[in-house]
Design a protein around this motif. Structure first.
Motif, PDB file in Angstrom:
ATOM      1  N   UNK A   1      41.730  26.786  39.502  1.00  0.00           N
ATOM      2  CA  UNK A   1      42.096  26.529  38.018  1.00  0.00           C
ATOM      3  C   UNK A   1      40.892  25.523  37.566  1.00  0.00           C
ATOM      4  N   UNK A   2      39.855  25.128  38.228  1.00  0.00           N
ATOM      5  CA  UNK A   2      39.119  24.190  37.954  1.00  0.00           C
ATOM      6  C   UNK A   2      37.896  24.569  37.268  1.00  0.00           C
ATOM      7  N   UNK A   3      37.640  26.034  37.208  1.00  0.00           N
ATOM      8  CA  UNK A   3      36.643  26.501  36.556  1.00  0.00           C
ATOM      9  C   UNK A   3      36.760  28.203  36.162  1.00  0.00           C
ATOM     10  N   UNK A   4      35.929  28.515  35.341  1.00  0.00           N
ATOM     11  CA  UNK A   4      36.199  30.034  35.150  1.00  0.00           C
ATOM     12  C   UNK A   4      36.001  30.941  36.229  1.00  0.00           C
ATOM     13  N   UNK A   5      36.560  31.905  36.114  1.00  0.00           N
ATOM     14  CA  UNK A   5      36.693  33.008  37.225  1.00  0.00           C
ATOM     15  C   UNK A   5      35.392  32.991  37.811  1.00  0.00           C
ATOM     16  N   UNK A   6      35.284  32.940  38.983  1.00  0.00           N
ATOM     17  CA  UNK A   6      33.917  33.054  39.930  1.00  0.00           C
ATOM     18  C   UNK A   6      32.868  32.022  39.744  1.00  0.00           C
TER      19      UNK A   6
END
Length: 486
Positions: free
Chosen positions: A360-365
């Motif tokens: 949840x801390x960053x966009x996917x990947x």
């Protein structure tokens, strides 16, 4: 008139506020910043969608905190979701090698080869008496320990790893580096009792309850405490700096300060107490860099990717040299030739990569990366290149995955949060003397000579870390002395 005013909304201040509110008192929290949390805040510091922890990112003492358990931070209605990683921390070494402190002690011992049994003998006896160790280290030192066996085991190991005997236990270089990397959390010269004690406690937690991460970032801890406080009728006022103590004592029956001791110097103090505060020493600062990454860090040793916390600095000898150089006032890239040795060639860098356990801390990947290095107090160094080079040493190609970065010098950190004097995020030097004298030598160091005023920050026992114990001890003392509540 309010019963209790708490100055500062860090974890200790919020714990103190909740304890007072649970006792049925009216509580007001004053926070200088626009948002609550102090050392446990989370914000988008680089790019939209990348949530970085502003100060504290990993919480080795969090899941072991008896106060957090009492206040329902693990199972209460407002509790954050805690993520406990399989690997607590990692320590890469040259040649693609690495030491991994798995939560499973047996797995860690197996990975350390010939030094595995020595690691077990260092940590396992503490694990066997975890509650006693936490009790011994979770208060102030001027008291008889409830579990003398735990205190003795802890003390003997601290004497060994905090003295010139620290190299007698291990024969290789991975295990001592793994231990020294966690010792350097305490930001001080090595070897020392303070850094050794910190390492033993944190390493014990690594193989015990684990180094927990609240899902979504450290802000979740502050939000959970604030939610209960407000539910119980408490008030939090942001953008409300307190520059002088008399601004809050006049309309409060008790005041708890989650601040540096410096705020007390605005009051009329007894000469002896004032001298003690003026002699109180602050430690080295930190220079922090946050990164937004397009993909995970390309560690040379793939196992390092399992650990949300990574200690970078090479061998025990290299890390000790780096930390001792900072203690002498040197910093990376500065003062390369001075008497007694130059600036550290390979500085110690504390890295967290929370996205490996919390997507949840960053966009996917993609990932967020949090890092700091120790520097002299008040340093204006932008550590972006220093930290990048240190990571590149063990993750070739790291530069190529960086989308954006944001740097904060020690001076900027100190200006942003006045409690971090000179960028000292621990609110005071961590030495054996200042663990006894924090900020004064007393059996109740949370009490101040100003009537009704108590200090509850990391400048009191048991010192820094996100565990809330300082707030607990100060609040319980205030409730008993000011309100007759036991």
């Amino acid at each position: 008139m309010v019963d209790v005013t708490v100055v500062g909304s860090g974890p200790n201040g919020l714990v103190a506020a909740v304890i007072a509110a649970r006792a049925g008192l009216s509580v007001r929290v004053l926070e200088a910043a626009p948002t609550i949390g102090g050392g446990v805040r989370t914000a988008e510091l680089t790019l939209p969608g990348f949530r970085h922890d502003v100060c504290s990112a990993v919480h080795p003492a969090g899941l072991a905190s008896p106060v957090f358990r009492k206040l329902g931070l693990f199972d209460g209605p407002h509790a954050p979701e805690w993520i406990v990683p399989e690997a607590s921390y990692a320590h890469p070494l040259p040649g693609g090698r690495a030491g991994i402190a798995w939560r499973d002690l047996d797995r860690t011992v197996e990975g350390l080869g010939a030094d595995g049994p020595s690691w077990r003998r260092l940590i396992a006896p503490l694990l066997a008496r975890q509650r006693g160790v936490v009790d011994f280290t979770g208060g102030q030192l001027l008291r008889v320990p409830r579990d003398p066996v735990a205190a003795l085991r802890f003390g003997l190991r601290a004497l060994e790893q905090g003295s010139g005997a620290w190299n007698t236990r291990f024969s290789g270089d991975v295990a001592p580096a793994l231990f020294t990397g966690v010792a350097a959390h305490a930001a001080g010269g090595m070897p020392s009792l303070a850094t050794a004690g910190a390492a033993l406690l944190l390493a014990m937690h690594a193989h015990g309850v684990g180094w927990g991460f609240p899902k979504g970032g450290s802000q979740a801890i502050a939000d959970a405490l604030a939610a209960e406080l407000i539910e119980r009728g408490g008030e939090i006022v942001t953008d409300s700096p307190v520059d002088a103590l008399d601004a809050v004592t006049a309309d409060s029956r008790a005041v708890l300060l989650d601040t540096s001791p410096d705020l007390l110097l605005t009051a009329d103090l007894p000469p002896g107490y004032e001298r003690a505060l003026r002699r109180y020493r602050y430690g080295s600062g930190v220079a922090k860099v946050d990164f937004a990454l397009m993909e995970p860090v390309p560690w040379a040793n793939p196992a390092v990717a399992f650990a949300p916390t990574v200690h970078i600095g090479g061998s025990r000898r290299e890390m000790a040299a780096a930390e001792n150089a900072v203690a002498r006032g040197l910093q990376p890239g500065i003062n390369p030739r001075v008497a007694g040795g130059g600036a550290p060639r390979h500085p110690y860098v504390l890295v967290t990569q929370p996205s490996v356990v919390d997507p949840t801390r960053a966009p996917a990947g993609m990932q967020v990366l949090w890092a700091y290095t120790h520097v002299p107090a008040g340093s204006t160094l932008d550590a972006t290149e220093v930290v990048t080079a240190a990571i590149e040493r063990f993750a070739p190609g790291f530069r190529d995955v960086v989308l954006a970065s944001a740097a904060s010098s020690a001076a900027e950190i100190g200006a942003h949060n006045r409690n971090y004097v000179g960028g000292d995020i621990y609110a005071g030097e961590l030495s054996f003397l200042q663990l006894v004298k924090r900020p004064v030598v007393s059996t109740a160091p949370w009490r101040t000579p100003v009537e009704g005023v108590y200090l509850c920050s990391s400048a009191t026992p048991p010192g820094p870390a996100v565990h809330g114990m300082n707030g607990w001890w100060a609040a319980k003392l205030a409730l008993r002395e000011r309100f007759g509540i036991v």
